[in-house]
Motif scaffolding. Structure first.
Motif, PDB file in Angstrom:
ATOM      1  N   ALA A  39       0.832  -1.204   0.000  1.00 21.66           N
ATOM      2  CA  ALA A  39       0.000   0.000   0.000  1.00 21.66           C
ATOM      3  C   ALA A  39       0.865   1.252   0.000  1.00 21.66           C
ATOM      4  O   ALA A  39       0.553   2.225  -0.705  1.00 21.66           O
ATOM      5  N   ALA A  40       1.940   1.246   0.769  1.00 18.23           N
ATOM      6  CA  ALA A  40       2.849   2.401   0.800  1.00 18.23           C
ATOM      7  C   ALA A  40       3.386   2.681  -0.594  1.00 18.23           C
ATOM      8  O   ALA A  40       3.456   3.838  -1.030  1.00 18.23           O
ATOM      9  N   SER A  41       3.764   1.628  -1.308  1.00 22.12           N
ATOM     10  CA  SER A  41       4.295   1.792  -2.661  1.00 22.12           C
ATOM     11  C   SER A  41       3.231   2.346  -3.609  1.00 22.12           C
ATOM     12  O   SER A  41       3.489   3.275  -4.389  1.00 22.12           O
ATOM     13  N   VAL A  42       2.026   1.807  -3.537  1.00 18.90           N
ATOM     14  CA  VAL A  42       0.952   2.248  -4.441  1.00 18.90           C
ATOM     15  C   VAL A  42       0.530   3.682  -4.130  1.00 18.90           C
ATOM     16  O   VAL A  42       0.318   4.492  -5.036  1.00 18.90           O
ATOM     17  N   LEU A  67      -6.615  -9.945   0.309  1.00 17.51           N
ATOM     18  CA  LEU A  67      -6.536  -8.615   0.927  1.00 17.51           C
ATOM     19  C   LEU A  67      -7.741  -8.366   1.823  1.00 17.51           C
ATOM     20  O   LEU A  67      -7.600  -7.867   2.949  1.00 17.51           O
ATOM     21  N   TYR A  68      -8.944  -8.723   1.325  1.00 14.45           N
ATOM     22  CA  TYR A  68     -10.161  -8.437   2.088  1.00 14.45           C
ATOM     23  C   TYR A  68     -10.297  -9.302   3.332  1.00 14.45           C
ATOM     24  O   TYR A  68     -11.137  -9.010   4.193  1.00 14.45           O
ATOM     25  N   GLN A  69      -9.493 -10.328   3.450  1.00 17.42           N
ATOM     26  CA  GLN A  69      -9.478 -11.100   4.689  1.00 17.42           C
ATOM     27  C   GLN A  69      -8.895 -10.276   5.840  1.00 17.42           C
ATOM     28  O   GLN A  69      -9.182 -10.535   7.013  1.00 17.42           O
ATOM     29  N   PHE A  70      -8.070  -9.269   5.495  1.00 18.21           N
ATOM     30  CA  PHE A  70      -7.383  -8.488   6.518  1.00 18.21           C
ATOM     31  C   PHE A  70      -7.863  -7.039   6.585  1.00 18.21           C
ATOM     32  O   PHE A  70      -7.829  -6.425   7.649  1.00 18.21           O
ATOM     33  N   PHE A  71      -8.317  -6.485   5.462  1.00 16.94           N
ATOM     34  CA  PHE A  71      -8.763  -5.093   5.421  1.00 16.94           C
ATOM     35  C   PHE A  71     -10.060  -5.005   4.621  1.00 16.94           C
ATOM     36  O   PHE A  71     -10.106  -5.469   3.485  1.00 16.94           O
ATOM     37  N   PRO A  72     -11.097  -4.371   5.167  1.00 17.88           N
ATOM     38  CA  PRO A  72     -12.378  -4.326   4.448  1.00 17.88           C
ATOM     39  C   PRO A  72     -12.392  -3.351   3.273  1.00 17.88           C
ATOM     40  O   PRO A  72     -13.212  -3.500   2.367  1.00 17.88           O
ATOM     41  N   ASN A  73     -11.509  -2.345   3.289  1.00 12.73           N
ATOM     42  CA  ASN A  73     -11.512  -1.353   2.218  1.00 12.73           C
ATOM     43  C   ASN A  73     -10.187  -0.589   2.208  1.00 12.73           C
ATOM     44  O   ASN A  73      -9.313  -0.828   3.060  1.00 12.73           O
ATOM     45  N   LYS A  74     -10.079   0.338   1.273  1.00  5.51           N
ATOM     46  CA  LYS A  74      -8.838   1.100   1.105  1.00  5.51           C
ATOM     47  C   LYS A  74      -8.564   2.006   2.314  1.00  5.51           C
ATOM     48  O   LYS A  74      -7.411   2.155   2.732  1.00  5.51           O
ATOM     49  N   GLU A  75      -9.616   2.598   2.858  1.00  5.98           N
ATOM     50  CA  GLU A  75      -9.405   3.488   4.003  1.00  5.98           C
ATOM     51  C   GLU A  75      -8.823   2.725   5.184  1.00  5.98           C
ATOM     52  O   GLU A  75      -7.937   3.225   5.892  1.00  5.98           O
ATOM     53  N   ALA A  76      -9.290   1.511   5.410  1.00  4.24           N
ATOM     54  CA  ALA A  76      -8.761   0.706   6.514  1.00  4.24           C
ATOM     55  C   ALA A  76      -7.275   0.410   6.301  1.00  4.24           C
ATOM     56  O   ALA A  76      -6.500   0.400   7.261  1.00  4.24           O
ATOM     57  N   ILE A  77      -6.896   0.174   5.061  1.00  2.00           N
ATOM     58  CA  ILE A  77      -5.475  -0.055   4.763  1.00  2.00           C
ATOM     59  C   ILE A  77      -4.682   1.212   5.061  1.00  2.00           C
ATOM     60  O   ILE A  77      -3.613   1.161   5.694  1.00  2.00           O
ATOM     61  N   ALA A  78      -5.198   2.362   4.623  1.00  2.00           N
ATOM     62  CA  ALA A  78      -4.502   3.631   4.850  1.00  2.00           C
ATOM     63  C   ALA A  78      -4.367   3.921   6.344  1.00  2.00           C
ATOM     64  O   ALA A  78      -3.313   4.378   6.801  1.00  2.00           O
ATOM     65  N   ASN A 124      10.476   6.915   4.343  1.00  2.00           N
ATOM     66  CA  ASN A 124       9.055   6.554   4.352  1.00  2.00           C
ATOM     67  C   ASN A 124       8.248   7.618   3.598  1.00  2.00           C
ATOM     68  O   ASN A 124       7.481   8.385   4.205  1.00  2.00           O
ATOM     69  N   PRO A 125       8.393   7.683   2.272  1.00  2.00           N
ATOM     70  CA  PRO A 125       7.697   8.730   1.512  1.00  2.00           C
ATOM     71  C   PRO A 125       6.181   8.653   1.610  1.00  2.00           C
ATOM     72  O   PRO A 125       5.490   9.652   1.416  1.00  2.00           O
ATOM     73  N   ALA A 126       5.645   7.476   1.935  1.00  2.00           N
ATOM     74  CA  ALA A 126       4.190   7.358   2.089  1.00  2.00           C
ATOM     75  C   ALA A 126       3.686   8.195   3.255  1.00  2.00           C
ATOM     76  O   ALA A 126       2.506   8.560   3.297  1.00  2.00           O
ATOM     77  N   PHE A 127       4.565   8.504   4.194  1.00  2.00           N
ATOM     78  CA  PHE A 127       4.173   9.323   5.336  1.00  2.00           C
ATOM     79  C   PHE A 127       3.667  10.685   4.857  1.00  2.00           C
ATOM     80  O   PHE A 127       2.602  11.156   5.278  1.00  2.00           O
ATOM     81  N   ALA A 128       4.421  11.320   3.963  1.00  3.85           N
ATOM     82  CA  ALA A 128       4.014  12.629   3.445  1.00  3.85           C
ATOM     83  C   ALA A 128       2.735  12.521   2.626  1.00  3.85           C
ATOM     84  O   ALA A 128       1.869  13.403   2.683  1.00  3.85           O
ATOM     85  N   VAL A 129       2.597  11.432   1.862  1.00  9.32           N
ATOM     86  CA  VAL A 129       1.396  11.255   1.033  1.00  9.32           C
ATOM     87  C   VAL A 129       0.149  11.188   1.905  1.00  9.32           C
ATOM     88  O   VAL A 129      -0.873  11.833   1.621  1.00  9.32           O
ATOM     89  N   LEU A 130       0.226  10.422   2.995  1.00  8.49           N
ATOM     90  CA  LEU A 130      -0.942  10.245   3.853  1.00  8.49           C
ATOM     91  C   LEU A 130      -1.125  11.395   4.829  1.00  8.49           C
ATOM     92  O   LEU A 130      -2.254  11.797   5.125  1.00  8.49           O
ATOM     93  N   MET A 131      -0.026  11.935   5.333  1.00  9.00           N
ATOM     94  CA  MET A 131      -0.129  12.959   6.356  1.00  9.00           C
ATOM     95  C   MET A 131      -0.462  14.327   5.789  1.00  9.00           C
ATOM     96  O   MET A 131      -1.132  15.129   6.427  1.00  9.00           O
ATOM     97  N   HIS A 132       0.013  14.625   4.588  1.00 11.48           N
ATOM     98  CA  HIS A 132      -0.111  15.976   4.067  1.00 11.48           C
ATOM     99  C   HIS A 132      -0.862  16.041   2.739  1.00 11.48           C
ATOM    100  O   HIS A 132      -0.937  17.106   2.136  1.00 11.48           O
ATOM    101  N   GLY A 133      -1.404  14.930   2.283  1.00 12.62           N
ATOM    102  CA  GLY A 133      -2.123  14.927   1.014  1.00 12.62           C
ATOM    103  C   GLY A 133      -3.470  15.628   1.141  1.00 12.62           C
ATOM    104  O   GLY A 133      -4.043  15.714   2.237  1.00 12.62           O
ATOM    105  N   PRO A 134      -4.009  16.130   0.025  1.00 13.22           N
ATOM    106  CA  PRO A 134      -5.299  16.835   0.066  1.00 13.22           C
ATOM    107  C   PRO A 134      -6.492  15.905   0.263  1.00 13.22           C
ATOM    108  O   PRO A 134      -7.595  16.368   0.548  1.00 13.22           O
TER     109      PRO A 134
END
Length: 224
Positions: A39-42, A67-78, A124-134
């Motif tokens: 998910a971090a890569s995507v 994937l859905y065995q562990f996370f119900p949707n994209k937001e849960a993964i994020a 950890n570039p995904a940190f900026a994507v999730l923390m500061h993204g619009p």
């Protein structure tokens, strides 16, 4: 014929039964870690909004059903990824703002405090994507607010430690400006690579040194 006595080396039926859930739990934890890494890569490639669970499953090399065995949707993964990153960020923050670092001369203090925080973001570039993204999901936005408040309070404490007689309103303003200088410089740092990134790191330290020196070394606010 009497049953052979159980030896110490041979696991009992109960031990074998207990071992199976532990193995399943370990496999599940490895799978979750695999999915979060994918998910971090995507998210880094596409951004949060454009990313999909299918793309994350494909990146992880598993089926969407797995994937859905562990996370119900994209937001849960994020949210799961942000929890992991925030825990790592807290560890970096703890290593950076230690009493030993705070007591150093300003130039050395900036190296000791900024280097691990910048390194964390670079690694950890995904940190900026999730923390500061619009398009940050609501639960993560709440965590960002808490992180900002915590870091701001810590910077305020650092200034108070070095300048206990500085008025509280001047200290709060200085802490706020310092944190925003760091965030602005970090945005530039993350948008460059190699030697150019190193140059922006040096520039950020120069800017922060010139802002903080009149305050921390002389004890006078830089702006009025």
């Amino acid at each position: 014929m009497p049953e052979k006595q159980q030896t110490e080396e041979s696991p009992t039926r109960q031990q074998r039964a207990e071992e199976k859930p532990r193995r399943r739990q370990a496999r599940g934890e490895r799978r979750i870690a695999q999915l979060l890494e994918a998910a971090a890569s995507v998210f880094c490639q596409c951004g949060y909004t454009a990313a999909s669970t299918n793309a994350i499953a494909r990146e992880a090399g598993v089926s969407p059903g797995t994937l859905y065995q562990f996370f119900p949707n994209k937001e849960a993964i994020a949210v799961g990824l942000s929890d992991q990153l925030l825990e790592h960020w807290a560890q970096s923050h703890g290593r950076a703002l230690t009493p030993e670092n705070i007591g150093l001369p300003l130039d050395r203090m900036l190296d000791a405090v900024l280097d691990p925080l910048i390194a964390f973001n670079v690694e950890n570039p995904a940190f900026a994507v999730l923390m500061h993204g619009p398009d940050t999901p609501g639960p993560i936005a709440e965590e960002i607010g808490t992180l900002h408040d915590t870091l701001l309070a810590r910077v305020d404490e650092v200034i108070a430690t070095r300048l206990p007689d500085l008025a509280s309103d001047e200290r709060a303003r200085t802490a706020n400006m310092t944190l925003h200088l760091f965030k602005a410089g970090l945005t530039l740092i993350m948008s460059h690579e190699g030697a150019e990134r190193d140059a922006y790191i040096a520039e950020l330290k120069t800017v922060m040194h010139r802002y903080l020196e009149p305050i921390l070394e002389v004890g006078q606010p830089a702006c009025r």
